[in-house]
Write a protein that holds these residues in place. Structure first.
Motif, mmCIF file in Angstrom:
data_model
loop_
_atom_site.group_PDB
_atom_site.id
_atom_site.type_symbol
_atom_site.label_atom_id
_atom_site.label_comp_id
_atom_site.label_asym_id
_atom_site.label_seq_id
_atom_site.Cartn_x
_atom_site.Cartn_y
_atom_site.Cartn_z
ATOM 1 N N THR A 83 0.836 -1.207 0.000
ATOM 2 C CA THR A 83 0.000 0.000 0.000
ATOM 3 C C THR A 83 0.870 1.257 0.000
ATOM 4 O O THR A 83 0.930 1.985 0.986
ATOM 5 C CB THR A 83 -0.933 -0.006 1.215
ATOM 6 O OG1 THR A 83 -0.130 -0.181 2.390
ATOM 7 C CG2 THR A 83 -1.932 -1.128 1.123
ATOM 8 N N TYR A 91 -6.047 -2.348 1.862
ATOM 9 C CA TYR A 91 -5.605 -1.213 2.663
ATOM 10 C C TYR A 91 -5.028 -1.745 3.967
ATOM 11 O O TYR A 91 -5.338 -2.858 4.387
ATOM 12 C CB TYR A 91 -6.753 -0.230 2.939
ATOM 13 C CG TYR A 91 -7.910 -0.835 3.677
ATOM 14 C CD1 TYR A 91 -7.918 -0.888 5.074
ATOM 15 C CD2 TYR A 91 -8.995 -1.365 2.996
ATOM 16 C CE1 TYR A 91 -8.978 -1.456 5.761
ATOM 17 C CE2 TYR A 91 -10.052 -1.928 3.675
ATOM 18 C CZ TYR A 91 -10.034 -1.969 5.056
ATOM 19 O OH TYR A 91 -11.078 -2.534 5.728
ATOM 20 N N GLU A 133 -4.002 -0.369 8.022
ATOM 21 C CA GLU A 133 -4.139 0.700 8.999
ATOM 22 C C GLU A 133 -2.816 0.962 9.714
ATOM 23 O O GLU A 133 -2.063 0.036 10.013
ATOM 24 C CB GLU A 133 -5.217 0.307 10.011
ATOM 25 C CG GLU A 133 -5.615 1.406 10.949
ATOM 26 C CD GLU A 133 -6.792 1.013 11.833
ATOM 27 O OE1 GLU A 133 -7.187 1.845 12.657
ATOM 28 O OE2 GLU A 133 -7.313 -0.118 11.692
ATOM 29 N N HIS A 170 -8.617 7.582 8.931
ATOM 30 C CA HIS A 170 -9.590 6.500 9.145
ATOM 31 C C HIS A 170 -10.522 6.842 10.306
ATOM 32 O O HIS A 170 -11.709 6.647 10.241
ATOM 33 C CB HIS A 170 -8.864 5.194 9.400
ATOM 34 C CG HIS A 170 -9.748 4.061 9.797
ATOM 35 N ND1 HIS A 170 -10.826 3.655 9.044
ATOM 36 C CD2 HIS A 170 -9.724 3.247 10.871
ATOM 37 C CE1 HIS A 170 -11.418 2.640 9.632
ATOM 38 N NE2 HIS A 170 -10.773 2.375 10.754
ATOM 39 N N LEU A 201 -5.456 4.935 6.916
ATOM 40 C CA LEU A 201 -5.461 3.757 6.052
ATOM 41 C C LEU A 201 -4.490 4.003 4.907
ATOM 42 O O LEU A 201 -4.640 4.970 4.155
ATOM 43 C CB LEU A 201 -6.857 3.488 5.489
ATOM 44 C CG LEU A 201 -7.953 3.161 6.495
ATOM 45 C CD1 LEU A 201 -9.281 2.976 5.772
ATOM 46 C CD2 LEU A 201 -7.599 1.932 7.318
#
Length: 163
Positions: free
Chosen positions: A131, A152, A154, A138, A144
């Motif tokens: 990513t 995705y 976090e 978020h 994210l």
């Protein structure tokens, strides 16, 4: 290797918050954190990533406080990043780099082809979780990390991967 990567720009170090030396003065009302994301690591011992967009997701944080400016960096700990750095060869499907198939058995190579076909048919697996494109808020404390697929990951304000 892409012309963009001829002068290797791989970043592998992970730094905790370090105070930066400042020449001049910092405006007293400048406080907060600037977080940036982009590709960071391109070279592994057994393989290289072939394109600027394939570098493993790298987070850089700059914190502005009354005590100074502090720097920290981390990699988004995606499954493809963790597997690739553990094995020191690319284990993920990237934009211009396919998983390393050298030094693998014939069976592993055949399975790799089937996994690629599953991906091509639209069922992205964890191997597409690098990513490194952008991130969005978020909730009030986390972000994210995003890529061009539906995956995705976090992370928090301290740049720690959560999930």
């Amino acid at each position: 290797m892409s012309i963009l990567l001829n002068n290797s720009c791989t970043q592998t170090a992970k730094n905790d918050w370090q105070k930066l030396d400042v020449k001049g003065s910092i405006p007293t009302n400048l406080t907060g954190q600037l977080t940036r994301m982009g590709p960071g690591q391109f070279d592994l011992k057994k393989s290289k990533l072939n394109h600027w967009f394939d570098g493993f997701a790298h987070l850089v944080g700059l914190r502005f406080t009354t005590d100074g400016i502090f720097f920290k960096n981390r990699f988004v700990e995606s499954k493809s990043y963790l597997e690739s750095t553990k094995n020191q060869q690319n284990e993920g499907f990237m934009m211009a780099t396919r998983p390393s198939l050298s030094c693998r058995s014939l069976w592993d190579k055949v399975i790799g082809v089937f996994k690629a076909l599953i991906f091509i048919r639209g069922k992205a697996t964890w191997r597409m979780d690098n990513t490194n494109v952008n991130f969005i808020p978020h909730d009030k404390k986390n972000f994210l990390a995003l890529t061009e697929t539906t995956r995705y990951i976090e992370f928090d304000r301290c740049l720690k991967t959560i999930g």
